[in-house]
Enzyme design. Structure first.
Site, PDB file in Angstrom:
ATOM      1  N   LYS A 141      24.970  38.054  37.778  1.00 43.96           N
ATOM      2  CA  LYS A 141      25.723  37.489  38.889  1.00 43.96           C
ATOM      3  C   LYS A 141      25.312  36.023  38.987  1.00 43.96           C
ATOM      4  O   LYS A 141      24.387  35.659  39.715  1.00 43.96           O
ATOM      5  CB  LYS A 141      25.367  38.270  40.169  1.00 43.96           C
ATOM      6  CG  LYS A 141      26.536  38.430  41.103  1.00 43.96           C
ATOM      7  CD  LYS A 141      26.246  39.439  42.191  1.00 43.96           C
ATOM      8  CE  LYS A 141      27.027  39.129  43.432  1.00 43.96           C
ATOM      9  NZ  LYS A 141      28.472  39.009  43.273  1.00 43.96           N
TER      10      LYS A 141
HETATM   11  N1  PPE Z   1      32.476  42.484  40.653  1.00 48.74           N
HETATM   12  C1  PPE Z   1      32.315  41.192  40.992  1.00 48.74           C
HETATM   13  C2  PPE Z   1      32.876  40.144  40.122  1.00 48.74           C
HETATM   14  C3  PPE Z   1      31.629  40.887  42.177  1.00 48.74           C
HETATM   15  O1  PPE Z   1      31.461  39.602  42.514  1.00 48.74           O
HETATM   16  C4  PPE Z   1      31.136  41.914  42.982  1.00 48.74           C
HETATM   17  C5  PPE Z   1      30.420  41.612  44.259  1.00 48.74           C
HETATM   18  C6  PPE Z   1      31.327  43.250  42.581  1.00 48.74           C
HETATM   19  C7  PPE Z   1      31.993  43.494  41.400  1.00 48.74           C
HETATM   20  C8  PPE Z   1      30.778  44.414  43.356  1.00 48.74           C
HETATM   21  O2  PPE Z   1      29.386  44.462  43.284  1.00 48.74           O
HETATM   22  P1  PPE Z   1      28.483  45.084  44.445  1.00 48.74           P
HETATM   23  O3  PPE Z   1      28.564  44.159  45.588  1.00 48.74           O
HETATM   24  O4  PPE Z   1      27.139  45.179  43.850  1.00 48.74           O
HETATM   25  O5  PPE Z   1      29.068  46.403  44.764  1.00 48.74           O
HETATM   26  N2  PPE Z   1      30.862  40.452  44.916  1.00 48.74           N
HETATM   27  C9  PPE Z   1      30.048  39.868  45.957  1.00 48.74           C
HETATM   28  C10 PPE Z   1      30.455  38.461  46.246  1.00 48.74           C
HETATM   29  C11 PPE Z   1      31.784  38.256  46.887  1.00 48.74           C
HETATM   30  C12 PPE Z   1      31.983  36.797  47.231  1.00 48.74           C
HETATM   31  O6  PPE Z   1      33.115  36.431  47.533  1.00 48.74           O
HETATM   32  O7  PPE Z   1      31.037  36.030  47.236  1.00 48.74           O
HETATM   33  C13 PPE Z   1      29.979  40.747  47.185  1.00 48.74           C
HETATM   34  O8  PPE Z   1      30.763  41.681  47.320  1.00 48.74           O
HETATM   35  O9  PPE Z   1      29.114  40.501  48.010  1.00 48.74           O
END
Ligand code: PPE
Length: 305
Positions: A159
């Site tokens: 990330k």
């Molecule tokens: N894919 C991506 C690309 C992504 O950024 C997130 C989280 C997820 C999947 C889901 O991951 P998890 O949160 O571990 O279930 N995205 C974060 C950031 C969003 C933003 O706009 O900044 C979030 O959901 O916090």
């Protein structure tokens, strides 16, 4: 989503006033995207504010750093303690938590190694990510013309801030086309994920999601949903998902920390329909777990004492 300012932000070991949590314009990460971050939610529960799967998020932050040779100057346990401290100092019952570690001020040039690694943790109250009605009514998605970055270009397992320009491009395109969110295909043309969420498809009662090798972030909500679906007697299968699988789905939903579990009601003019029974059951279970109503996953809740 507008940010709602609170009192203090944790920066490099200290709580600083919200307005004073600033950085130099020559910060390396601003120029080259050399930052790793997390998005975490803290929910109000009967036992007080509880951070959902905090340890898992801090572990992923550490791993994101590791991929880019950024060894964090704090241990996961120290960052967990700092998260508690920041939530308490701001007197919040529920909030979003944004830890970020980034190459700071020092040198300009692609080699980051002379630059310090700065770490901050911000918290603020944050509502439904995809809009207030999204959780209830579902969202409209489009397949992006932008492909997801490939594991050998920028690893989706990390990330990393720089990678999000790919999401930004897809998100802007979707909004300009009149949709809420974009689904991104990988370079082979199979579904990877949305710009900030993982994708699930329901067809003939069977739930599928793209495997991590398709270029999906190893979402902590994704992992939670997979466990909850299995408990509900409907284990999720990881599969290659094509665009026609989306168009012909009975139900679809996306999930992420910010988006929680959000139904998808349309994709590129193909109406999927109002949130279906499989989606609603998982969504309900998810909220029961994060809000401490369902005790089975109490170990996922990190109570802010
Ligand atoms: N894919 C991506 C690309 C992504 O950024 C997130 C989280 C997820 C999947 C889901 O991951 P998890 O949160 O571990 O279930 N995205 C974060 C950031 C969003 C933003 O706009 O900044 C979030 O959901 O916090």
């Amino acid at each position: 989503m507008p940010i709602q300012a609170v009192d203090v932000i944790w920066m490099n070991g200290e709580l600083v006033e919200w307005e004073k949590a600033t950085i130099h314009v020559l910060t390396h990460a601003l120029h080259y995207g050399t930052g790793v971050f997390e998005g975490i939610r803290c929910y109000e529960t009967p036992k007080g504010p509880a951070v959902f799967r905090l340890q898992d998020h801090m572990k992923r932050l550490e791993n994101s750093g590791r991929i880019f040779m950024m060894e964090l100057p704090y241990t996961a346990d120290e960052l967990i303690a700092a998260t508690h401290e920041t939530i308490k100092a701001n007197g919040l019952q529920s909030c979003y938590v944004r830890p970020i570690a980034f190459r700071g001020y020092g040198e300009i040039g692609v080699n980051p190694e002379a630059n310090p690694i700065d770490v901050a943790i911000a918290v603020w109250p944050w509502g439904a990510y995809l809009g207030e009605d999204a959780l209830k009514d579902g969202v409209r998605m489009t397949i992006s013309s932008w492909r997801r970055h490939d594991p050998n270009i920028i690893p989706p397992a990390a990330k990393v801030t720089g990678a999000y320009i790919n999401s930004v491009a897809a998100k802007q395109e979707a909004i300009h086309k009149g949709f809420d969110e974009a689904i991104m295909l990988n370079t082979q043309g199979y579904v990877a994920e949305a710009t900030g969420e993982n994708i699930f498809v329901v067809k003939d009662g069977e739930i599928t999601t793209p495997g991590l090798s398709a270029g999906a972030l190893s979402g902590i909500t994704r992992n939670s949903v997979m466990k909850l679906a299995a408990d509900l007697g409907n284990p999720v299968k990881e599969a290659m998902i094509s665009r026609s699988d989306l168009y012909t789905a009975d139900e679809m939903f996306c999930c992420g920390t910010a988006a929680e579990v959000t139904p998808i009601r349309e994709i590129d003019g193909r109406i999927i329909g109002p949130p279906g029974p499989v989606t609603l059951e998982i969504q309900q279970k998810f909220f029961d777990v994060v809000k401490g109503v369902d005790e089975k996953y109490a170990h996922w809740l990190d109570i802010v004492s």
